[in-house]
Scaffold this motif. Structure first.
Motif, PDB file in Angstrom:
ATOM      1  N   ARG A 196      16.891   0.299  -8.257  1.00 50.34           N
ATOM      2  CA  ARG A 196      15.529   0.702  -7.635  1.00 50.34           C
ATOM      3  C   ARG A 196      15.537   2.204  -7.331  1.00 50.34           C
ATOM      4  NH1 ARG A 196      14.051  -1.540  -2.239  1.00 50.34           N
ATOM      5  NH2 ARG A 196      14.358  -3.530  -3.358  1.00 50.34           N
ATOM      6  N   PRO A 197      14.571   2.853  -8.313  1.00 52.78           N
ATOM      7  CA  PRO A 197      14.640   4.471  -7.991  1.00 52.78           C
ATOM      8  C   PRO A 197      13.805   4.766  -6.894  1.00 52.78           C
ATOM      9  CG  PRO A 197      12.965   3.764  -9.784  1.00 52.78           C
ATOM     10  CD  PRO A 197      13.573   2.328  -9.138  1.00 52.78           C
ATOM     11  N   GLN A 253      17.984   4.399 -11.303  1.00 48.60           N
ATOM     12  CA  GLN A 253      17.432   2.927 -11.663  1.00 48.60           C
ATOM     13  C   GLN A 253      18.336   2.119 -12.523  1.00 48.60           C
ATOM     14  OE1 GLN A 253      13.476   2.558 -13.091  1.00 48.60           O
ATOM     15  NE2 GLN A 253      13.432   0.536 -12.964  1.00 48.60           N
TER      16      GLN A 253
END
Length: 365
Positions: free
Chosen positions: A183-184, A236
């Motif tokens: 998850r960025p 990500q």
């Protein structure tokens, strides 16, 4: 032979340069134009180079002898000029692909041509020159297996090992690509919101590399990795490639299932795996051993004490034919060292003896 091979090495032909590989195919086809050799050229696929199928010898119901060579190399365009110019130092002929495997392809083609001219072959002869062995033969495997299935014996011109020894068994090869998705987030203001794909990939890589088991003949290696978009961003994505070598079909099936079932260590990550076992193990069956003894006797008549090496970790197109149960001998190419490196060389002194051995095999098997 040195002059002819030097000209071949001077043509850079990395796998993904269809132009360079096809120049090599042009040169190989031209080399047999003045001999009684039938030339079939198959157009390249998937952006890769063409394939040559050469046929000679008597027309009969005997199973043919199949020779396998590849004309692609691992060295990128520019290696010749920057790092590895064609040159002779003592007995060493340096240059991209000199050892793996333009030297073997060249000496075998010269032998094939002379036997065709002399009309001394006992069986039909087929010589397959491929453009994609260095990336696992994705466009030519089916052709190799089709021709191999109908052959009486297969001779592979990969380079000799350890002072001229040939190869009678190889490990199987698996290639897998792994993508980790996290998850960025901003690495400063939103660090806790991110899920670092590189960190998860690192966990997975340590586990994969930990599967190496030398006594069992299993090796695992992560050779390529990429990930992230910026230094101040929680990444990500992270992607890496896995190379697996196995000694048995059972180990290959087990490790393939393990890799394809790879799971994330944390539910916030997603792990996707593609690929599989690319080359089956090439085992030293009684039929392979018998073929080696015949080759050893022929070599002795030429004053060559032919030996083979224990199972080698590298794969070749011989893996495909051996797995079909067809007697296969490998490592019949030039002697030398430094495959896939900037110190690659073939030994000039091995050219003529290896060509004579190949001619003898083509005439008498």
């Amino acid at each position: 032979m040195v002059e002819g091979l030097s000209a071949w090495i001077s043509i850079e032909s990395p796998t993904h340069s269809a132009e360079g590989v096809n120049r090599m195919m042009d040169v190989a086809a031209a080399a047999v134009a003045d001999a009684p050799v039938e030339v079939e050229r198959l157009p390249g696929r998937e952006g890769l180079g063409d394939t040559l199928v050469l046929r000679a010898g008597p027309v009969s119901n005997e199973k043919p002898i199949l020779v396998l060579s590849h004309l692609d190399t691992v060295h990128p365009i520019g290696t010749l000029e920057r790092d590895l110019p064609v040159r002779i130092e003592g007995d060493r002929l340096y240059g991209p692909g000199s050892y793996d495997m333009k030297g073997g392809a060249y000496l075998a083609l010269m032998a094939f041509k002379e036997v065709a001219r002399a009309g001394t072959a006992r069986r039909p002869l087929v010589f397959l020159l491929t453009p994609d062995e260095e990336i696992g033969s994705p466009t030519t495997r089916t052709l190799i297996e089709d021709l191999g299935q109908g052959a009486g014996a297969v001779l592979v011109t990969e380079p000799a090992r350890d002072g001229g020894k040939i190869v009678t068994s190889r490990k199987g090869v698996g290639r897998f690509d792994v993508t980790v998705e996290g998850r960025p987030a901003h690495s400063g203001s939103r660090h806790a919101d991110g899920r670092n794909a590189i960190r998860e990939a690192a966990r997975q890589i340590l586990t994969i590399e930990g599967l190496t088991d030398y006594p069992r003949g299993v090796t695992t290696s992560v050779g390529l990795i990429s990930g992230g978009t910026a230094m101040n961003t929680i990444p990500q994505f992270c992607r890496f490639s896995v190379d697996i070598r196995v000694a048995s079909v059972a180990d290959g099936a087990e490790l393939q299932a393990w890799m394809l079932g790879l799971k994330a260590t944390d539910p916030d990550f997603k792990v996707t795996v593609t690929g599989g076992m690319n080359r089956p193990p090439y085992e030293r069956t009684p039929e392979v051993a018998a073929l080696f003894e015949r080759a050893r006797a022929l070599a002795a008549d030429l004053g060559i004490d032919l030996q083979d090496v224990p199972r080698t970790g590298g794969g070749s197109d011989g893996n495909f034919t051996a797995a079909l149960g067809v007697p296969t001998l490998d490592g019949l190419g030039i002697d030398g060292d430094g495959a896939h490196t900037l110190q690659e060389y073939g030994l000039v002194s091995s050219l003529v003896p290896r060509a004579r051995l190949m001619a003898s095999l083509l005439e008498t098997l």
